[in-house]
Design a protein around this motif. Structure first.
Motif, mmCIF file in Angstrom:
data_model
loop_
_atom_site.group_PDB
_atom_site.id
_atom_site.type_symbol
_atom_site.label_atom_id
_atom_site.label_comp_id
_atom_site.label_asym_id
_atom_site.label_seq_id
_atom_site.Cartn_x
_atom_site.Cartn_y
_atom_site.Cartn_z
ATOM 1 N N ALA A 71 -5.304 -4.362 -2.429
ATOM 2 C CA ALA A 71 -4.525 -3.212 -2.899
ATOM 3 C C ALA A 71 -3.056 -3.579 -3.076
ATOM 4 O O ALA A 71 -2.409 -3.147 -4.037
ATOM 5 C CB ALA A 71 -4.672 -2.046 -1.920
ATOM 6 N N GLY A 80 -1.295 -3.499 -6.586
ATOM 7 C CA GLY A 80 -0.116 -2.643 -6.678
ATOM 8 C C GLY A 80 1.084 -3.354 -7.268
ATOM 9 O O GLY A 80 1.956 -2.728 -7.878
ATOM 10 N N SER A 81 1.140 -4.675 -7.104
ATOM 11 C CA SER A 81 2.234 -5.468 -7.684
ATOM 12 C C SER A 81 1.910 -5.932 -9.098
ATOM 13 O O SER A 81 2.590 -6.798 -9.632
ATOM 14 C CB SER A 81 2.538 -6.682 -6.803
ATOM 15 N N VAL A 97 3.739 0.267 2.991
ATOM 16 C CA VAL A 97 3.830 0.692 1.592
ATOM 17 C C VAL A 97 4.742 1.906 1.433
ATOM 18 O O VAL A 97 5.543 1.978 0.492
ATOM 19 C CB VAL A 97 2.420 0.988 1.035
ATOM 20 N N LEU A 142 6.131 -1.695 -5.163
ATOM 21 C CA LEU A 142 5.726 -0.706 -6.159
ATOM 22 C C LEU A 142 6.626 -0.751 -7.393
ATOM 23 O O LEU A 142 6.162 -0.569 -8.525
ATOM 24 C CB LEU A 142 5.745 0.695 -5.546
ATOM 25 N N THR A 164 -6.165 3.167 -7.090
ATOM 26 C CA THR A 164 -5.033 2.281 -7.356
ATOM 27 C C THR A 164 -5.191 1.700 -8.755
ATOM 28 O O THR A 164 -6.174 1.013 -9.022
ATOM 29 C CB THR A 164 -4.975 1.145 -6.328
ATOM 30 N N GLY A 197 -0.719 -1.490 -11.849
ATOM 31 C CA GLY A 197 0.284 -1.653 -10.805
ATOM 32 C C GLY A 197 1.183 -0.446 -10.657
ATOM 33 O O GLY A 197 1.054 0.561 -11.358
ATOM 34 N N ARG A 222 1.459 1.451 -8.014
ATOM 35 C CA ARG A 222 0.949 2.486 -7.116
ATOM 36 C C ARG A 222 -0.109 1.881 -6.208
ATOM 37 O O ARG A 222 -0.893 1.042 -6.647
ATOM 38 C CB ARG A 222 0.351 3.636 -7.918
ATOM 39 N N VAL A 223 -0.130 2.307 -4.941
ATOM 40 C CA VAL A 223 -1.139 1.865 -3.993
ATOM 41 C C VAL A 223 -1.646 3.081 -3.230
ATOM 42 O O VAL A 223 -0.867 3.792 -2.591
ATOM 43 C CB VAL A 223 -0.571 0.835 -2.989
#
Length: 322
Positions: free
Chosen positions: A69, A73-74, A188, A198, A265, A269, A271-272
């Protein structure tokens, strides 16, 4: 006589509402459907022993999915997590003679080094994450097999307790996974590192212009993913009391990606969703257990996961259009 045109877009609005609902709650609905099905049609599903088994088996999936995740996310991905688990179990076999804690330390260091290599290839050399981690996926599995070419027993009372013991009826692997979930959610949502991650996932060029330490953050992201995968490999080895780098972690990247994507997710990217990732991991475990308990071959699980991934990506794509 003037005709009154029918309102346009009503169907589109309904479709958009359904898509939003699926994106936000679909994974929880899926878990609920599987629970109801198993309660109704699976023998002994509500037994304490079954829930304990499910909790132990979902723990490695969830731990690996947390690292995945962060990578997604990145705006990246980590295909090497299964091979990191294999490397972890090989290092445990090599260093267990010096004690379980040193074996755990060796496994964690191995995962961190793998993550460092992944992150450096991505952040400094500019290789795409899917390519860099694919190379490590192949190479690390080979290294694990060089270190431990075949199945080896790793019997140790401390590791047996960690892999199969419990605290007040809750298995230790599940407690460890829960602690890591809370820690990851805190990182996060509440730390500078999490906000930078993020921001980079949302727009890497903008993050660079804003002066964020993009390279350092990306390297830390993949180190975290590697360490979490190594921990999952250690716990799986402790439960099995055996080191098998040939099969341990095989296709784990598929399960982890499925859990993260189904959990909401986005692959783009920025957002996680930690809660969704937890539900996604539970969904994958329940799906696998359901098919096994009803005497369907493991290949059905892989096909079912493929369908779930397609549906999750479709929902995310529809959401991105609005």
């Amino acid at each position: 006589m003037t005709e009154v045109a029918a309102p346009r877009g009503r169907t589109g609005v309904d479709r958009a509402a359904v898509t939003r609902w699926l994106q936000a709650y679909g994974v929880y609905a899926g878990v609920g459907v599987l629970l109801v099905f198993n309660i109704a049609f699976t023998d002994h599903f509500l037994s304490a022993e079954n829930f304990r088994t499910q909790a132990v088996q979902v723990a490695p999936i969830l731990i690996v999915a947390l690292g995945m995740a962060l990578a997604i996310g990145s705006e990246g991905i980590d295909l090497s997590v299964g091979s990191v688990m294999a490397l972890s179990t090989s290092l445990v076999a090599l260093y267990l003679g010096y004690g379980p804690w040193l074996a755990l330390l060796a496994a964690v260091i191995g995962g961190a080094v793998a993550g460092l290599v992944n992150g450096s290839l991505i952040a400094y050399i500019g290789i795409q994450p899917i390519v860099a981690t694919l190379a490590l996926m192949v190479g690390l599995r080979g290294l694990a097999l060089v270190l431990v070419p075949q199945l080896e027993d790793v019997r140790d009372d401390g590791m047996r307790t960690l892999g199969s013991g419990d605290l007040l009826g809750v298995p230790y692997p599940a407690l460890i996974a829960l602690a890591l979930v809370l820690a990851t959610a805190f990182v996060v949502r509440r730390t500078t590192f999490g906000r930078q991650l993020l921001a980079i996932g949302d727009s890497r060029p903008a993050a660079k212009l804003a002066g964020l330490p993009v390279r350092r953050v990306l390297i830390l992201v993949y180190i975290c993913s590697g360490v979490l995968a190594a921990l999952a490999g250690f716990l799986a080895t402790a439960r099995l009391q055996a080191s098998d780098p040939t099969s341990l972690g095989n296709l784990m990247e598929l399960s982890a990606i499925t859990a993260v994507v189904v959990g909401g997710t986005p692959l783009s990217g920025g957002r996680v969703r930690i809660g969704g990732t937890v539900a996604g991991a539970v969904l994958i475990q329940l799906l696998t257990a359901t098919l096994i308990k009803h005497d369907l071959p493991p290949s059905w699980t892989q096909m079912a996961q493929a369908v779930v991934i397609v549906l999750a990506v479709w929902a995310a794509r529809e959401r991105g259009k609005r």
